[in-house]
Design a protein around this motif. Structure first.
Motif, PDB file in Angstrom:
ATOM      1  N   ARG A  23       0.831  -1.210   0.000  1.00 27.51           N
ATOM      2  CA  ARG A  23       0.000   0.000   0.000  1.00 27.51           C
ATOM      3  C   ARG A  23       0.864   1.256   0.000  1.00 27.51           C
ATOM      4  O   ARG A  23       0.539   2.237  -0.672  1.00 27.51           O
ATOM      5  N   TRP A  24       1.956   1.217   0.726  1.00 26.88           N
ATOM      6  CA  TRP A  24       2.852   2.374   0.776  1.00 26.88           C
ATOM      7  C   TRP A  24       3.496   2.627  -0.586  1.00 26.88           C
ATOM      8  O   TRP A  24       3.547   3.772  -1.061  1.00 26.88           O
ATOM      9  N   GLU A  25       3.961   1.560  -1.239  1.00 34.91           N
ATOM     10  CA  GLU A  25       4.567   1.717  -2.556  1.00 34.91           C
ATOM     11  C   GLU A  25       3.541   2.181  -3.584  1.00 34.91           C
ATOM     12  O   GLU A  25       3.856   2.950  -4.496  1.00 34.91           O
ATOM     13  N   THR A  26       2.307   1.722  -3.437  1.00 39.10           N
ATOM     14  CA  THR A  26       1.250   2.170  -4.344  1.00 39.10           C
ATOM     15  C   THR A  26       0.984   3.659  -4.177  1.00 39.10           C
ATOM     16  O   THR A  26       0.818   4.399  -5.154  1.00 39.10           O
ATOM     17  N   ARG A  27       0.950   4.127  -2.929  1.00 39.66           N
ATOM     18  CA  ARG A  27       0.749   5.559  -2.685  1.00 39.66           C
ATOM     19  C   ARG A  27       1.908   6.371  -3.247  1.00 39.66           C
ATOM     20  O   ARG A  27       1.699   7.460  -3.796  1.00 39.66           O
ATOM     21  N   LYS A  28       3.113   5.862  -3.101  1.00 40.67           N
ATOM     22  CA  LYS A  28       4.271   6.562  -3.663  1.00 40.67           C
ATOM     23  C   LYS A  28       4.159   6.682  -5.178  1.00 40.67           C
ATOM     24  O   LYS A  28       4.451   7.730  -5.761  1.00 40.67           O
ATOM     25  N   LEU A  29       3.736   5.596  -5.817  1.00 40.25           N
ATOM     26  CA  LEU A  29       3.609   5.622  -7.272  1.00 40.25           C
ATOM     27  C   LEU A  29       2.502   6.583  -7.708  1.00 40.25           C
ATOM     28  O   LEU A  29       2.660   7.318  -8.689  1.00 40.25           O
ATOM     29  N   ARG A  30       1.396   6.575  -6.998  1.00 37.23           N
ATOM     30  CA  ARG A  30       0.283   7.463  -7.352  1.00 37.23           C
ATOM     31  C   ARG A  30       0.668   8.922  -7.220  1.00 37.23           C
ATOM     32  O   ARG A  30       0.083   9.785  -7.890  1.00 37.23           O
ATOM     33  N   TYR A  33       4.588  12.295 -10.571  1.00 37.95           N
ATOM     34  CA  TYR A  33       4.141  12.948 -11.798  1.00 37.95           C
ATOM     35  C   TYR A  33       4.520  12.122 -13.021  1.00 37.95           C
ATOM     36  O   TYR A  33       3.831  12.159 -14.037  1.00 37.95           O
ATOM     37  N   ARG A  34       5.607  11.379 -12.927  1.00 31.68           N
ATOM     38  CA  ARG A  34       6.051  10.557 -14.053  1.00 31.68           C
ATOM     39  C   ARG A  34       5.023   9.493 -14.386  1.00 31.68           C
ATOM     40  O   ARG A  34       4.681   9.283 -15.553  1.00 31.68           O
ATOM     41  N   ALA A  35       4.511   8.814 -13.366  1.00 29.44           N
ATOM     42  CA  ALA A  35       3.503   7.776 -13.599  1.00 29.44           C
ATOM     43  C   ALA A  35       2.223   8.379 -14.153  1.00 29.44           C
ATOM     44  O   ALA A  35       1.589   7.812 -15.056  1.00 29.44           O
ATOM     45  N   LYS A  36       1.833   9.528 -13.625  1.00 33.78           N
ATOM     46  CA  LYS A  36       0.625  10.200 -14.130  1.00 33.78           C
ATOM     47  C   LYS A  36       0.806  10.608 -15.582  1.00 33.78           C
ATOM     48  O   LYS A  36      -0.126  10.491 -16.393  1.00 33.78           O
ATOM     49  N   ALA A  37       2.005  11.079 -15.928  1.00 32.42           N
ATOM     50  CA  ALA A  37       2.265  11.488 -17.307  1.00 32.42           C
ATOM     51  C   ALA A  37       2.210  10.298 -18.255  1.00 32.42           C
ATOM     52  O   ALA A  37       1.710  10.412 -19.387  1.00 32.42           O
ATOM     53  N   THR A  93       6.446   0.752 -19.718  1.00 36.49           N
ATOM     54  CA  THR A  93       6.609   0.040 -18.453  1.00 36.49           C
ATOM     55  C   THR A  93       7.951   0.334 -17.806  1.00 36.49           C
ATOM     56  O   THR A  93       8.064   0.374 -16.572  1.00 36.49           O
ATOM     57  N   ALA A  94       8.995   0.580 -18.615  1.00 38.11           N
ATOM     58  CA  ALA A  94      10.330   0.834 -18.064  1.00 38.11           C
ATOM     59  C   ALA A  94      10.410   2.188 -17.371  1.00 38.11           C
ATOM     60  O   ALA A  94      11.245   2.374 -16.477  1.00 38.11           O
ATOM     61  N   ILE A  95       9.582   3.141 -17.767  1.00 41.64           N
ATOM     62  CA  ILE A  95       9.621   4.462 -17.143  1.00 41.64           C
ATOM     63  C   ILE A  95       9.369   4.365 -15.644  1.00 41.64           C
ATOM     64  O   ILE A  95       9.957   5.117 -14.847  1.00 41.64           O
ATOM     65  N   VAL A  96       8.529   3.440 -15.230  1.00 39.78           N
ATOM     66  CA  VAL A  96       8.264   3.231 -13.805  1.00 39.78           C
ATOM     67  C   VAL A  96       9.147   2.128 -13.244  1.00 39.78           C
ATOM     68  O   VAL A  96       9.804   2.307 -12.219  1.00 39.78           O
ATOM     69  N   ALA A  97       9.180   0.965 -13.899  1.00 40.49           N
ATOM     70  CA  ALA A  97       9.934  -0.171 -13.368  1.00 40.49           C
ATOM     71  C   ALA A  97      11.432   0.105 -13.318  1.00 40.49           C
ATOM     72  O   ALA A  97      12.126  -0.372 -12.413  1.00 40.49           O
ATOM     73  N   GLY A  98      11.952   0.860 -14.282  1.00 43.70           N
ATOM     74  CA  GLY A  98      13.375   1.153 -14.300  1.00 43.70           C
ATOM     75  C   GLY A  98      13.816   2.144 -13.245  1.00 43.70           C
ATOM     76  O   GLY A  98      15.016   2.320 -13.009  1.00 43.70           O
ATOM     77  N   ASP A  99      12.847   2.780 -12.603  1.00 40.37           N
ATOM     78  CA  ASP A  99      13.151   3.791 -11.589  1.00 40.37           C
ATOM     79  C   ASP A  99      12.748   3.350 -10.188  1.00 40.37           C
ATOM     80  O   ASP A  99      13.140   3.971  -9.209  1.00 40.37           O
ATOM     81  N   VAL A 100      11.995   2.269 -10.089  1.00 37.12           N
ATOM     82  CA  VAL A 100      11.377   1.915  -8.816  1.00 37.12           C
ATOM     83  C   VAL A 100      12.407   1.580  -7.731  1.00 37.12           C
ATOM     84  O   VAL A 100      12.195   1.875  -6.547  1.00 37.12           O
ATOM     85  N   GLY A 133       1.768  -4.229 -11.684  1.00 38.88           N
ATOM     86  CA  GLY A 133       0.406  -3.723 -11.735  1.00 38.88           C
ATOM     87  C   GLY A 133       0.283  -2.483 -12.598  1.00 38.88           C
ATOM     88  O   GLY A 133      -0.702  -2.308 -13.325  1.00 38.88           O
ATOM     89  N   PHE A 134       1.292  -1.618 -12.542  1.00 41.11           N
ATOM     90  CA  PHE A 134       1.276  -0.428 -13.382  1.00 41.11           C
ATOM     91  C   PHE A 134       1.378  -0.810 -14.857  1.00 41.11           C
ATOM     92  O   PHE A 134       0.728  -0.187 -15.709  1.00 41.11           O
ATOM     93  N   ALA A 135       2.160  -1.831 -15.165  1.00 41.05           N
ATOM     94  CA  ALA A 135       2.268  -2.290 -16.552  1.00 41.05           C
ATOM     95  C   ALA A 135       0.915  -2.773 -17.066  1.00 41.05           C
ATOM     96  O   ALA A 135       0.532  -2.484 -18.205  1.00 41.05           O
ATOM     97  N   VAL A 136       0.187  -3.514 -16.236  1.00 40.35           N
ATOM     98  CA  VAL A 136      -1.149  -3.980 -16.623  1.00 40.35           C
ATOM     99  C   VAL A 136      -2.071  -2.791 -16.862  1.00 40.35           C
ATOM    100  O   VAL A 136      -2.816  -2.743 -17.855  1.00 40.35           O
ATOM    101  N   LEU A 137      -2.021  -1.815 -15.971  1.00 38.80           N
ATOM    102  CA  LEU A 137      -2.898  -0.649 -16.082  1.00 38.80           C
ATOM    103  C   LEU A 137      -2.592   0.169 -17.329  1.00 38.80           C
ATOM    104  O   LEU A 137      -3.509   0.546 -18.076  1.00 38.80           O
ATOM    105  N   VAL A 138      -1.329   0.430 -17.581  1.00 41.26           N
ATOM    106  CA  VAL A 138      -0.984   1.275 -18.728  1.00 41.26           C
ATOM    107  C   VAL A 138      -1.305   0.567 -20.042  1.00 41.26           C
ATOM    108  O   VAL A 138      -1.725   1.211 -21.016  1.00 41.26           O
TER     109      VAL A 138
END
Length: 285
Positions: A23-30, A33-37, A93-100, A133-138
């Motif tokens: 839940r904490w990592e999900t809040r961080k991702l939400r 701005y990069r994930a939103k973009a 997917t790499a924009i988020v996974a490569g930075d996580v 999960g972000f990869a599935v969503l995008v």
């Protein structure tokens, strides 16, 4: 008794379970701005692409479904799928996974997070699950935007399949949606590869760019002749497995093989990344 209960409560607060870390990592991702973009780009990006292709005086006949793209919305959605699978999907997917993981190195927060909040294993799997999960969503957002905009702009006429068969609009919609869904296993594979590079390089730029470059190299290698034994093992090959769904009769052999290849890439990347993280010295920050 009171002292024991207080000690247990303190331990629980200091070492939360995987659900709390997730839940904490999900809040961080939400909050990023990069994930939103990325999600906004996946939602709005296909719209101008559809208009541009539809406005072409000559359809791109050198690609699958290209010759029908200007007059059939289903063909246009499949044309965009073929283009997106070359480098767009690995990039998204790499924009988020490569930075996580690399972001923790960038901000020097490893020592604080691991010694005060959670274990390495919990943090690793929470970050991996959030990135996946972000990869599935995008992918879902990109596919929905592409299909809807293609049908609204071009139309939903019957689709001509790869065997020359005519597919009615309802069946065509199901096949197009299924075709986009087949790209999820290799996309998860690139997500795990980006996670590995993020852990190994400790640099967000490497974690984001390297999977895209590796994907392009695999695309070039797969296009070469005389490597039939190697091509099925490439992570980019499963991106083409949807072709079998558009033939009559349909064949799913490449799809099953693609799922297995993607699973091997995913598990191997996560295993190596996990070992690297477990062995990392975080005493310096």
């Amino acid at each position: 008794m009171t002292t024991t209960l207080e000690a247990v409560a303190a331990t629980t607060r200091t070492h939360p379970g995987l659900g709390a870390v997730l839940r904490w990592e999900t809040r961080k991702l939400r909050a990023q701005y990069r994930a939103k973009a990325v999600l906004l780009g996946a939602l709005l990006g296909p719209i101008p692409v559809v208009f541009i292709i539809h406005g072409q005086s000559r359809p791109p006949k050198d690609t699958l479904f290209g010759r029908f793209a200007t007059e059939n919305g289903f063909a246009l959605a499949l044309l965009v799928l073929g283009f997106a699978s070359q480098w767009v999907l690995p990039l998204l997917t790499a924009i988020v996974a490569g930075d996580v993981f690399a972001s923790e190195d960038q901000h020097g927060t490893w020592k604080t997070v691991l010694t005060r909040s959670t274990s390495r294993a919990q943090l690793f799997w929470a970050k991996a699950l959030v990135a996946s999960g972000f990869a599935v969503l995008v992918l879902a957002v990109l596919a929905a935007s592409t299909i809807v905009s293609s049908l609204l702009v071009v139309g939903h006429q019957p689709l001509i399949g790869l065997s020359g068969q005519t597919v009615d609009p309802r069946s065509a919609l199901e096949l197009v949606a299924a075709s986009w869904a087949t790209t999820l296993p290799p996309m998860i594979g690139f997500t795990c590869l980006a996670i590995l590079l993020s852990v190994w390089a400790r640099n967000p730029a490497v974690g984001i760019a390297a999977p895209v470059v590796i994907g392009m190299v695999m695309q070039l290698v797969g296009a070469l002749g005389g490597i039939e034994a190697v091509r099925p093992l490439l992570l980019t090959t499963p991106f083409e497995s949807w072709h079998g769904l558009l033939t009559q009769p349909a064949f799913t052999g490449p799809l099953v093989q693609g799922v297995l290849v993607s699973a091997v890439w995913s598990l191997a990347s996560l295993a190596v990344a996990f070992v690297l993280l477990r062995r990392r010295d975080i005493t310096g920050g």
